[in-house]
Design a protein around this motif. Structure first.
Motif, PDB file in Angstrom:
ATOM      1  N   TRP A 119       0.835  -1.202   0.000  1.00 35.14           N
ATOM      2  CA  TRP A 119       0.000   0.000   0.000  1.00 35.14           C
ATOM      3  C   TRP A 119       0.867   1.247   0.000  1.00 35.14           C
ATOM      4  O   TRP A 119       0.601   2.201  -0.728  1.00 35.14           O
ATOM      5  CB  TRP A 119      -0.922   0.013   1.218  1.00 35.14           C
ATOM      6  CG  TRP A 119      -1.550   1.356   1.403  1.00 35.14           C
ATOM      7  CD1 TRP A 119      -2.669   1.826   0.779  1.00 35.14           C
ATOM      8  CD2 TRP A 119      -1.055   2.426   2.216  1.00 35.14           C
ATOM      9  NE1 TRP A 119      -2.901   3.128   1.169  1.00 35.14           N
ATOM     10  CE2 TRP A 119      -1.920   3.520   2.045  1.00 35.14           C
ATOM     11  CE3 TRP A 119       0.049   2.564   3.063  1.00 35.14           C
ATOM     12  CZ2 TRP A 119      -1.731   4.735   2.700  1.00 35.14           C
ATOM     13  CZ3 TRP A 119       0.237   3.768   3.717  1.00 35.14           C
ATOM     14  CH2 TRP A 119      -0.653   4.843   3.532  1.00 35.14           C
ATOM     15  N   ARG A 120       1.900   1.251   0.836  1.00 33.10           N
ATOM     16  CA  ARG A 120       2.799   2.395   0.947  1.00 33.10           C
ATOM     17  C   ARG A 120       3.407   2.733  -0.409  1.00 33.10           C
ATOM     18  O   ARG A 120       3.447   3.888  -0.824  1.00 33.10           O
ATOM     19  CB  ARG A 120       3.898   2.066   1.960  1.00 33.10           C
ATOM     20  CG  ARG A 120       4.993   3.077   2.088  1.00 33.10           C
ATOM     21  CD  ARG A 120       6.039   2.519   3.073  1.00 33.10           C
ATOM     22  NE  ARG A 120       7.121   3.428   3.264  1.00 33.10           N
ATOM     23  CZ  ARG A 120       8.323   3.280   2.739  1.00 33.10           C
ATOM     24  NH1 ARG A 120       8.607   2.250   1.981  1.00 33.10           N
ATOM     25  NH2 ARG A 120       9.274   4.164   2.964  1.00 33.10           N
ATOM     26  N   ASP A 121       3.854   1.709  -1.134  1.00 31.80           N
ATOM     27  CA  ASP A 121       4.461   1.943  -2.441  1.00 31.80           C
ATOM     28  C   ASP A 121       3.430   2.462  -3.434  1.00 31.80           C
ATOM     29  O   ASP A 121       3.683   3.428  -4.147  1.00 31.80           O
ATOM     30  CB  ASP A 121       5.102   0.666  -2.967  1.00 31.80           C
ATOM     31  CG  ASP A 121       5.729   0.885  -4.326  1.00 31.80           C
ATOM     32  OD1 ASP A 121       6.745   1.622  -4.399  1.00 31.80           O
ATOM     33  OD2 ASP A 121       5.204   0.359  -5.314  1.00 31.80           O
ATOM     34  N   ALA A 157       0.570   4.029  -2.850  1.00 35.07           N
ATOM     35  CA  ALA A 157       0.147   5.382  -2.489  1.00 35.07           C
ATOM     36  C   ALA A 157       1.225   6.403  -2.838  1.00 35.07           C
ATOM     37  O   ALA A 157       0.922   7.483  -3.356  1.00 35.07           O
ATOM     38  CB  ALA A 157      -0.184   5.448  -0.992  1.00 35.07           C
ATOM     39  N   ALA A 158       2.468   6.067  -2.583  1.00 36.91           N
ATOM     40  CA  ALA A 158       3.562   6.994  -2.887  1.00 36.91           C
ATOM     41  C   ALA A 158       3.668   7.234  -4.389  1.00 36.91           C
ATOM     42  O   ALA A 158       3.828   8.373  -4.841  1.00 36.91           O
ATOM     43  CB  ALA A 158       4.882   6.442  -2.346  1.00 36.91           C
ATOM     44  N   GLU A 187       0.751   9.410  -5.638  1.00 39.70           N
ATOM     45  CA  GLU A 187       0.860  10.813  -5.246  1.00 39.70           C
ATOM     46  C   GLU A 187       2.172  11.447  -5.705  1.00 39.70           C
ATOM     47  O   GLU A 187       2.421  12.606  -5.416  1.00 39.70           O
ATOM     48  CB  GLU A 187       0.739  10.948  -3.723  1.00 39.70           C
ATOM     49  CG  GLU A 187      -0.602  10.515  -3.173  1.00 39.70           C
ATOM     50  CD  GLU A 187      -1.729  11.412  -3.649  1.00 39.70           C
ATOM     51  OE1 GLU A 187      -1.514  12.641  -3.748  1.00 39.70           O
ATOM     52  OE2 GLU A 187      -2.814  10.884  -3.926  1.00 39.70           O
ATOM     53  N   GLU A 232       5.142  10.864  -4.548  1.00 37.67           N
ATOM     54  CA  GLU A 232       5.900  11.184  -3.334  1.00 37.67           C
ATOM     55  C   GLU A 232       6.821  10.021  -3.014  1.00 37.67           C
ATOM     56  O   GLU A 232       6.728   8.951  -3.616  1.00 37.67           O
ATOM     57  CB  GLU A 232       4.952  11.405  -2.148  1.00 37.67           C
ATOM     58  CG  GLU A 232       4.098  12.631  -2.242  1.00 37.67           C
ATOM     59  CD  GLU A 232       4.883  13.922  -2.063  1.00 37.67           C
ATOM     60  OE1 GLU A 232       6.059  13.875  -1.664  1.00 37.67           O
ATOM     61  OE2 GLU A 232       4.297  14.984  -2.317  1.00 37.67           O
ATOM     62  N   GLY A 288       8.173   6.967  -0.593  1.00 36.02           N
ATOM     63  CA  GLY A 288       7.531   6.039   0.326  1.00 36.02           C
ATOM     64  C   GLY A 288       7.661   6.487   1.770  1.00 36.02           C
ATOM     65  O   GLY A 288       6.747   6.321   2.569  1.00 36.02           O
ATOM     66  N   TYR A 305       7.682   9.486   2.863  1.00 33.67           N
ATOM     67  CA  TYR A 305       6.757  10.581   3.140  1.00 33.67           C
ATOM     68  C   TYR A 305       5.370  10.035   3.445  1.00 33.67           C
ATOM     69  O   TYR A 305       4.690  10.507   4.348  1.00 33.67           O
ATOM     70  CB  TYR A 305       6.696  11.534   1.944  1.00 33.67           C
ATOM     71  CG  TYR A 305       5.724  12.663   2.117  1.00 33.67           C
ATOM     72  CD1 TYR A 305       6.052  13.780   2.870  1.00 33.67           C
ATOM     73  CD2 TYR A 305       4.464  12.614   1.539  1.00 33.67           C
ATOM     74  CE1 TYR A 305       5.157  14.822   3.041  1.00 33.67           C
ATOM     75  CE2 TYR A 305       3.565  13.640   1.697  1.00 33.67           C
ATOM     76  CZ  TYR A 305       3.912  14.739   2.451  1.00 33.67           C
ATOM     77  OH  TYR A 305       3.025  15.774   2.628  1.00 33.67           O
ATOM     78  N   VAL A 306       4.944   9.036   2.692  1.00 33.37           N
ATOM     79  CA  VAL A 306       3.615   8.444   2.873  1.00 33.37           C
ATOM     80  C   VAL A 306       3.532   7.676   4.181  1.00 33.37           C
ATOM     81  O   VAL A 306       2.570   7.800   4.931  1.00 33.37           O
ATOM     82  CB  VAL A 306       3.272   7.520   1.676  1.00 33.37           C
ATOM     83  CG1 VAL A 306       1.991   6.758   1.926  1.00 33.37           C
ATOM     84  CG2 VAL A 306       3.162   8.329   0.404  1.00 33.37           C
ATOM     85  N   CYS A 307       4.550   6.874   4.465  1.00 35.35           N
ATOM     86  CA  CYS A 307       4.561   6.039   5.657  1.00 35.35           C
ATOM     87  C   CYS A 307       6.018   5.715   5.970  1.00 35.35           C
ATOM     88  O   CYS A 307       6.669   5.036   5.179  1.00 35.35           O
ATOM     89  CB  CYS A 307       3.757   4.772   5.388  1.00 35.35           C
ATOM     90  SG  CYS A 307       3.698   3.601   6.744  1.00 35.35           S
TER      91      CYS A 307
END
Length: 80
Positions: free
Chosen positions: A54-56, A58-59, A62, A64, A66, A68-70
């Protein structure tokens, strides 16, 4: 002064950004850095792997990093 600044700006604009590749099993390393002593249960492994995926996603969605996201250590907080 202006030519030096312009030249420096030109050099910066010519650099190409390369996104770092995604390594699905890198979450193991993130947990190891936190000093995790005991092994994860299968359910905890699935949760950590899912959070890492999910982190990858989402990053990248966006545009951004990884971190920064988590932060990389966050999955360890979920799997104490």
């Amino acid at each position: 002064f202006v030519p030096a600044v312009t030249d420096a700006g030109r050099k910066v604009s010519l650099r190409r950004y390369e996104k770092e590749p995604f390594f699905p099993d890198r979450w193991h390393r993130a947990l190891a850095r936190r000093g995790r002593a005991r092994p994860l249960s299968p359910a905890q492994e699935r949760a950590a792997a899912g959070l890492w995926d999910w982190r990858d996603a989402a990053a990248r969605g966006e545009d951004e990093s990884g971190g920064y996201v988590c932060p990389p250590a966050a999955p360890g907080g979920i799997c104490p």
